[in-house]
Design a protein around this motif. Sequence first.
Motif, PDB file in Angstrom:
ATOM      1  N   ASP A   1      48.519 -48.443 -17.946  1.00 24.29           N
ATOM      2  CA  ASP A   1      49.670 -48.681 -18.816  1.00 24.29           C
ATOM      3  C   ASP A   1      49.364 -49.745 -19.864  1.00 24.29           C
ATOM      4  O   ASP A   1      49.751 -49.617 -21.035  1.00 24.29           O
ATOM      5  CB  ASP A   1      50.869 -49.151 -17.979  1.00 24.29           C
ATOM      6  CG  ASP A   1      51.383 -48.077 -17.038  1.00 24.29           C
ATOM      7  OD1 ASP A   1      50.999 -46.903 -17.205  1.00 24.29           O
ATOM      8  OD2 ASP A   1      52.167 -48.420 -16.137  1.00 24.29           O
ATOM      9  N   THR A   2      48.692 -50.812 -19.437  1.00 16.86           N
ATOM     10  CA  THR A   2      48.451 -51.936 -20.342  1.00 16.86           C
ATOM     11  C   THR A   2      47.626 -51.533 -21.561  1.00 16.86           C
ATOM     12  O   THR A   2      47.780 -52.112 -22.636  1.00 16.86           O
ATOM     13  CB  THR A   2      47.734 -53.076 -19.600  1.00 16.86           C
ATOM     14  OG1 THR A   2      46.561 -52.565 -18.955  1.00 16.86           O
ATOM     15  CG2 THR A   2      48.639 -53.703 -18.553  1.00 16.86           C
ATOM     16  N   SER A   3      46.762 -50.530 -21.417  1.00 16.80           N
ATOM     17  CA  SER A   3      45.929 -50.097 -22.545  1.00 16.80           C
ATOM     18  C   SER A   3      46.786 -49.525 -23.669  1.00 16.80           C
ATOM     19  O   SER A   3      46.520 -49.763 -24.857  1.00 16.80           O
ATOM     20  CB  SER A   3      44.912 -49.052 -22.083  1.00 16.80           C
ATOM     21  OG  SER A   3      44.043 -49.582 -21.105  1.00 16.80           O
ATOM     22  N   VAL A   4      47.817 -48.774 -23.314  1.00 21.68           N
ATOM     23  CA  VAL A   4      48.680 -48.172 -24.321  1.00 21.68           C
ATOM     24  C   VAL A   4      49.609 -49.214 -24.935  1.00 21.68           C
ATOM     25  O   VAL A   4      49.781 -49.273 -26.155  1.00 21.68           O
ATOM     26  CB  VAL A   4      49.499 -47.018 -23.712  1.00 21.68           C
ATOM     27  CG1 VAL A   4      50.527 -46.491 -24.718  1.00 21.68           C
ATOM     28  CG2 VAL A   4      48.570 -45.886 -23.295  1.00 21.68           C
ATOM     29  N   TRP A   5      50.194 -50.064 -24.095  1.00 21.88           N
ATOM     30  CA  TRP A   5      51.143 -51.044 -24.628  1.00 21.88           C
ATOM     31  C   TRP A   5      50.434 -52.113 -25.464  1.00 21.88           C
ATOM     32  O   TRP A   5      51.053 -52.758 -26.303  1.00 21.88           O
ATOM     33  CB  TRP A   5      51.956 -51.663 -23.498  1.00 21.88           C
ATOM     34  CG  TRP A   5      52.858 -50.658 -22.845  1.00 21.88           C
ATOM     35  CD1 TRP A   5      52.759 -50.153 -21.592  1.00 21.88           C
ATOM     36  CD2 TRP A   5      53.976 -49.998 -23.446  1.00 21.88           C
ATOM     37  NE1 TRP A   5      53.733 -49.210 -21.356  1.00 21.88           N
ATOM     38  CE2 TRP A   5      54.498 -49.098 -22.485  1.00 21.88           C
ATOM     39  CE3 TRP A   5      54.581 -50.063 -24.703  1.00 21.88           C
ATOM     40  CZ2 TRP A   5      55.596 -48.289 -22.744  1.00 21.88           C
ATOM     41  CZ3 TRP A   5      55.680 -49.253 -24.959  1.00 21.88           C
ATOM     42  CH2 TRP A   5      56.174 -48.383 -23.986  1.00 21.88           C
ATOM     43  N   ALA A   6      49.162 -52.286 -25.264  1.00 22.36           N
ATOM     44  CA  ALA A   6      48.403 -53.234 -26.092  1.00 22.36           C
ATOM     45  C   ALA A   6      48.356 -52.769 -27.544  1.00 22.36           C
ATOM     46  O   ALA A   6      48.210 -53.584 -28.461  1.00 22.36           O
ATOM     47  CB  ALA A   6      46.989 -53.399 -25.546  1.00 22.36           C
ATOM     48  N   THR A   7      48.478 -51.467 -27.763  1.00 19.01           N
ATOM     49  CA  THR A   7      48.459 -50.933 -29.131  1.00 19.01           C
ATOM     50  C   THR A   7      49.854 -50.935 -29.758  1.00 19.01           C
ATOM     51  O   THR A   7      49.987 -50.687 -30.957  1.00 19.01           O
ATOM     52  CB  THR A   7      47.916 -49.491 -29.133  1.00 19.01           C
ATOM     53  OG1 THR A   7      48.838 -48.617 -28.442  1.00 19.01           O
ATOM     54  CG2 THR A   7      46.561 -49.422 -28.464  1.00 19.01           C
ATOM     55  N   ARG A   8      50.879 -51.196 -28.960  1.00 17.47           N
ATOM     56  CA  ARG A   8      52.259 -51.131 -29.450  1.00 17.47           C
ATOM     57  C   ARG A   8      52.900 -52.495 -29.648  1.00 17.47           C
ATOM     58  O   ARG A   8      53.748 -52.676 -30.526  1.00 17.47           O
ATOM     59  CB  ARG A   8      53.106 -50.325 -28.449  1.00 17.47           C
ATOM     60  CG  ARG A   8      52.701 -48.882 -28.266  1.00 17.47           C
ATOM     61  CD  ARG A   8      53.378 -47.988 -29.277  1.00 17.47           C
ATOM     62  NE  ARG A   8      54.831 -48.148 -29.213  1.00 17.47           N
ATOM     63  CZ  ARG A   8      55.600 -48.407 -30.266  1.00 17.47           C
ATOM     64  NH1 ARG A   8      55.065 -48.540 -31.458  1.00 17.47           N
ATOM     65  NH2 ARG A   8      56.906 -48.522 -30.129  1.00 17.47           N
ATOM     66  N   LEU A   9      52.514 -53.453 -28.823  1.00 13.75           N
ATOM     67  CA  LEU A   9      53.206 -54.738 -28.802  1.00 13.75           C
ATOM     68  C   LEU A   9      52.479 -55.802 -29.616  1.00 13.75           C
ATOM     69  O   LEU A   9      51.251 -55.833 -29.667  1.00 13.75           O
ATOM     70  CB  LEU A   9      53.353 -55.231 -27.358  1.00 13.75           C
ATOM     71  CG  LEU A   9      54.161 -54.343 -26.399  1.00 13.75           C
ATOM     72  CD1 LEU A   9      54.050 -54.880 -24.973  1.00 13.75           C
ATOM     73  CD2 LEU A   9      55.619 -54.260 -26.833  1.00 13.75           C
TER      74      LEU A   9
END
Length: 391
Positions: free
Chosen positions: A264-272
Amino acid sequence: MLDLTKLARQMQGLSQHLTLEAAASRQRLELAQQHLKNAYESQQDLIDRQEKWRDRILFANATPIEPLETCIDIPVPPKIHTVIATDGSQIAPNHHEIAYCYLLNIGRVVLHYAQNRHPLLDSLPEVFYRPEDLYMSRQWGIRTEEWMSFRRTASEATVLAELACAAKGEAPALAMVDGSLIYWFLEQLPIDARDRILPPILEAWQQMRDAQIPLMGYLSASRSIETMNFLRLLACPHPVPDCKTYCPNQLEKVACKIFEQLRDTSVWATRLKPGQRSTLWRSNSPILELYGDQTIYFCYVHVGTEIARIEVPAWVAENVTMLDQALGLMLAQVQKGYGYPVAIAEAHNQAVVKGGDRARFFALLEQQMIKAGLKNVGTSYKEARKRGSIA
């Protein structure tokens, strides 16, 4: 002793493998980002499918409570506040030591900011040596070492509630623990064993709820894939997400596992952006059915150094004011701790049992055994030889 010369021969193969894995991970990330954007428009339909077929879905997943595109700036916390944290460590039982027993050490930290009050930094040790402490778990097929760690988890929650209620005042407060509030290990325990661990934890949480002190679990380097698994509902090629009918063996390569190994953290790193939180999610882990009205919600926060997973009980998540304030206090703790919450780090430092502490513990125990008139007190020959080489 590690032979680095022999080990060096394997490093080239390892580096090549990591290079290939990094390229594959980038492809999975791009695919996940595309599915996330596609899920914006069909979010409610996915939630409806998830709810309707929840008993037929065989993989862990979470439900978004807010729009998937949510990225909210965390508010600045008040200067005057209090942060409480606990962490635990132990000395495991060993038949080769002078006595078969174990020790739990719970680190306690209470930090008051802008209140002109002394902090609390200490630990509470407890020795377990009675037969009911050492051998009770064996009736359920649980090793003493495992049971010790379960009891430590319950003790950490109980001590945290005691500290939080005692520290309650006019200033806002936050109670923090290191790690998840979802105790996955309880799923495998027999009911009688589970009833000795979970109820004290939930009771401690209820005490903090009554005192209106938010509880938070902080997960650094989270490996969770619950939000990625929600996107698997969109990637499912079948008419309905009926895993038991179409894909009963989840260990095989199934059609919807296109993000496999992507966290999950890999995707949210690109959003937040730093200081922002993601969508709020409700976990659907089966063990949470036993939590009653204290089920667990979570979100991801860009704390500046990493994407951290933040877990809170339902009574925190459903109170917007309390949640925002708790997240602000958490972010301030990370900044004060140069990348990790200072209260949790200090609780760990207070709890950890170092080699010298272990030696002094057994020396004290030996003195008491001799004073009690016991003879032939000492470690086994095996343990004595392991502590010093004659070669």
